[in-house]
Design a protein around this motif. Sequence first.
Motif, mmCIF file in Angstrom:
data_model
loop_
_atom_site.group_PDB
_atom_site.id
_atom_site.type_symbol
_atom_site.label_atom_id
_atom_site.label_comp_id
_atom_site.label_asym_id
_atom_site.label_seq_id
_atom_site.Cartn_x
_atom_site.Cartn_y
_atom_site.Cartn_z
ATOM 1 N N PHE A 10 96.202 -48.230 20.000
ATOM 2 C CA PHE A 10 96.775 -46.977 20.450
ATOM 3 C C PHE A 10 97.653 -46.363 19.369
ATOM 4 O O PHE A 10 97.544 -45.191 19.058
ATOM 5 N N MET A 100 102.616 -39.795 30.125
ATOM 6 C CA MET A 100 103.110 -41.155 29.951
ATOM 7 C C MET A 100 104.339 -41.137 29.054
ATOM 8 O O MET A 100 104.308 -40.590 27.954
ATOM 9 N N MET A 102 106.526 -43.469 26.947
ATOM 10 C CA MET A 102 106.486 -44.808 26.350
ATOM 11 C C MET A 102 107.831 -45.193 25.749
ATOM 12 O O MET A 102 107.915 -46.124 24.951
ATOM 13 N N HIS A 107 103.280 -38.741 25.895
ATOM 14 C CA HIS A 107 102.006 -38.064 25.666
ATOM 15 C C HIS A 107 101.340 -37.816 26.999
ATOM 16 O O HIS A 107 101.667 -38.459 27.990
ATOM 17 N N MET A 130 95.517 -44.637 28.360
ATOM 18 C CA MET A 130 95.903 -46.038 28.153
ATOM 19 C C MET A 130 96.544 -46.599 29.418
ATOM 20 O O MET A 130 96.922 -45.854 30.309
HETATM 21 CU CU LIG Z 1 100.983 -44.295 26.323
#
Ligand SMILES: [Cu+2]
Length: 282
Positions: A10, A100, A102, A107, A130
């Motif tokens: 990722f 999301m 993180m 993103h 993801m």
């Molecule tokens: Cu992510």
Amino acid sequence: MNLSKQVFQFLVAFSVVLYAIACTEQNSQKKHVGANGAAAPAIPDESKLIAIADTVYKGLTFKVYADAKLDNKYHTVYLQVKDKEGKPFNSSSLDYYPQMDMGLMKHGGPFEHPVALGEGWYRGSMVFIMADIPDMGPGWHLYTTLETKGKKDTIALKLPVSAAKTMRTMSSGTRDDSRVFISNLLPDTLKQGKHPIKFLMSRMEHHDFPPLDGYLIKLKTNMPAMGHGSSGNKDAEAIGQGYYEGEVNFSMAGQWEIIVELWKDGKKANQDDIKYQVYIIK
Ligand SMILES: [Cu+2]
């Protein structure tokens, strides 16, 4: 897939655009109708959906449902909104999108703006590019925006996203469109024979993932254990809004793979190998 490998892949995929993802400008994806939006929308049967999340905000109850338990794949996500009295809440301004967080960066993912189905129901498709990573930020949320009396509210509902058993969303660098995401909409297991196959392609533009048309998705099947492919496959052609449709033929039961090439202007455009696994039963 092993988690650290997934995280690494990722981060590699995103390293070029980290600066863009870190910015916080409002989502600017244009409104468009869903892939299955041509037919008159029907109120979903709640008993056939999976309850994902719910919350109460300013007297309104928000309930999120999906076609299945969420994993890092393409999903249809439903929202049902009710007022204080338990009556359906219909709003023309209601919108939602996935994001999301993180921790170090945020993103989104490819998504369609939701369609109002009536009776307080809304339906939209989205791709979780993801799975959740434990101890790495608050994870995926469904951000629901709503205008009431000229004031815009944003309601965040936590979406648990587990790791898919079979990868259905891949990414690749391309010649003209930098990094693209290709979601294969096939289930993990299928019956022997011919099947229509659908894909959703999106490119990455800062933290938006607009639909990507203009490609031909060339398809090849392979049965690794027996060293053969199959005839009767049909390359997937663009049908609009980033969707592509073709046909795959699995001539016997067992483990198969679908090898995909993205072609544009008569040339192969994907820089990474794209391969999907599918298990075929009799
Ligand atoms: Cu992510």
